[in-house]
Write an enzyme that holds these catalytic residues in place. Structure first.
Site, short mmCIF file in Angstrom:
data_model
loop_
_atom_site.label_atom_id
_atom_site.label_comp_id
_atom_site.label_asym_id
_atom_site.label_seq_id
_atom_site.Cartn_x
_atom_site.Cartn_y
_atom_site.Cartn_z
N GLU B 80 29.62 50.64 46.15
CA GLU B 80 27.74 50.15 45.58
C GLU B 80 27.21 50.69 46.59
OE1 GLU B 80 25.96 46.33 46.60
OE2 GLU B 80 25.88 47.49 48.47
N CYS B 112 31.65 44.85 43.71
CA CYS B 112 32.63 44.54 44.95
C CYS B 112 33.47 44.91 43.70
CB CYS B 112 32.44 42.91 45.56
SG CYS B 112 31.51 42.82 46.76
N HIS B 234 39.35 39.09 45.95
CA HIS B 234 38.20 39.47 46.55
C HIS B 234 37.69 38.26 47.68
CE1 HIS B 234 33.90 41.02 47.67
NE2 HIS B 234 33.67 40.52 47.11
#
Lengths: 131, 347
Positions: B80, B112, B234
């Site tokens: 990103e 993400c 994550h």
């Protein structure tokens, strides 16, 4: 003025360390050249330089050119790579007190400069202390 | 199914401690450290970005894969924080490793999750026989707005994977994806910092998507949490992956090897992929690994891997991820603000 074309021409050397070895006397050149300065031959074989070497000499830049002001102070060095080619580049990720002639270094891919806020980003090699 | 042929990570040297950030904003460092389970985060130098970190992580992956880069048919960089708004990161990476010109490049973006989607697509192309090898990278140099909770976690790092048709070091047993439209975190065009919806980023976003994806893929492969040696989620902070692991029935021991965020921060697209590299660093042949990414907006990619005997031959060929994490230099907030261009300069 944009330097895109000039930058682009140097990509094989800046990104991949592409060099040449004289087919006659074996001398290595980086960047490649048309005539061997050792024996005058004009035939070369393509080689890729290794990414490890030792620091021959260095200095610390405290007042840099405008495009490098953001990075001052920074160290510059001349390094002899394994194979004998010598090259000049910035030494990153080093504490100046640790700089020492003969110290082992290796090459990392880094951003070298930016052409202002709207121009191209120029990438290439820098040295970092070898582990 | 496809496999991971080689893997590698990269972490910049600079670190800033939670206390150093909290000091500037008058925040209570102990409560942030306890609440987010974060101690420090990585910070890129001015000469480091997604492209430079991708190249270095990929050098490590290539060292482990021991393949000719010219045989790589796809280079996908997920991030990103691509350095250019318009100009691919992938072509620089492909050129730097010698994969050009017969290669397909694309830059991915999904908060993400961009790194894991690069892996997902490479696995599909390898399985389909369209490519011999694919290169998937997750990398970010993300920014959190000054004083925002994200400033304590937004970090820098990269993970790189060479995906091929053979089992390699870890065979892909199956993949699964779970997506919905959930506006929990975003950054509009021309905005420097992202915005987020506070607590809404938790239950309906991170936890819902990860638990749904994890349960979905475990049902698909008919496995339970106890069947896995390790699990990687994550890691937006230190706390969330531990909590979601507990919700799903995993133990701390299964999470521990890939749990990098307490001393790394959130490397966004690099987060769960870097956790996978650290897990492969310690995994044994036959171990089963579950990885579930998460990207705001929102979605999760799930992967089940089976580690092969090849892992013992290649893991020490390149630096282990935790070795990279251990090399660090602490910087003060002023240096951090300069490096991250938070200071307005004169013309």
């Amino acid at each position: 003025m944009s330097t895109s074309a000039k930058y682009w021409r140097g990509i094989p050397q800046r990104y991949r360390l592409e060099a040449e070895r004289c087919a006659s006397c074996g001398m290595e050149f980086f960047p490649p050249r048309l005539v061997c300065s050792g024996c005058g031959a004009r035939k070369f074989m393509p080689i890729t330089l290794g990414d490890h070497g030792k620091l021959l000499t260095y200095t610390v830049i405290r007042v840099g050119p405008s495009e490098f002001c953001e990075q001052t102070p920074y160290a510059m060095g001349i390094v002899e790579l394994e194979g004998g080619v010598r090259m000049t580049a910035q030494i990153a990720d080093v504490d100046f007190d640790d700089l020492e002639v003969g110290m082992p270094v290796r090459i990392e891919f880094r951003k070298i400069r930016e052409e202002g806020q709207a121009g191209i980003l120029c990438y290439g090699y820098k040295f970092v202390p070898a582990d | 199914m496809a496999g991971i042929i080689g893997y590698g990570a990269y972490v910049p040297r600079n670190r800033i401690k939670v206390e150093e950030i909290a000091k500037v904003w008058g925040a209570d460092a102990p409560s942030y450290k306890r609440g987010l389970m974060l101690q420090e985060k990585s910070v890129p130098s001015p000469d480091q970005d997604v492209i430079t970190m991708s190249v270095e992580a990929t050098k490590h992956a290539l060292a482990r894969a021991q393949i000719d880069p010219a045989r790589i048919g796809a280079v996908y960089v997920g991030s990103e924080s691509h350095p250019y708004a318009v100009k691919p990161s992938g072509t620089v990476l492909a050129e730097a490793i010698g994969a050009t010109p017969e290669v397909h490049c694309a830059d991915f973006e999904f908060a993400c999750k961009a790194g894991s989607e690069a892996m997902f697509v490479c696995m599909g192309l390898a399985d389909a026989g369209s490519i011999e090898y694919g290169l998937a990278v997750g990398a970010d140099t993300s920014q959190g707005a000054p004083s925002d909770a994200l400033e304590y976690s937004a970090a820098a790092g990269a993970a790189s994977f060479i995906i091929g048709r053979d089992p390699g070091v870890a065979k892909v047993i199956d993949t699964y994806a779970f997506m919905t439209d959930t506006p929990d975190f975003w950054r509009r065009s021309y905005m420097h910092y992202p915005r987020h919806a506070g607590r809404f980023t938790g239950e309906p976003a991170y936890f819902k998507h990860i638990t749904s994806c994890a349960n979905g893929i475990m049902e698909k492969v008919n496995m339970k949490p106890k069947d896995f040696a390790y699990v990687v989620f994550h890691q937006p902070n230190g706390k969330f992956p531990q909590r979601v692991g507990k919700m799903l029935g995993f133990t701390k021991e299964q999470i521990e090897p890939g749990w990098l965020s307490p001393t790394l921060g959130n490397t966004y697209s690099g987060s769960s992929p870097m956790g996978l590299t650290a897990t492969l660093d310690v995994a044994k042949p036959g171990d089963m690994i579950l990885m579930v990414s998460y990207g705001s907006g929102a979605g999760s990619d799930g992967f089940v891997f089976e580690v092969t005997g090849k892992i013992d031959e290649v893991r020490n060929v390149a630096p282990r991820t935790r070795e990279l994490l251990d090399k660090k230099k602490y910087i003060e907030y002023g240096t951090y603000a300069k490096y991250r261009r938070k200071i307005r300069m004169g013309e």
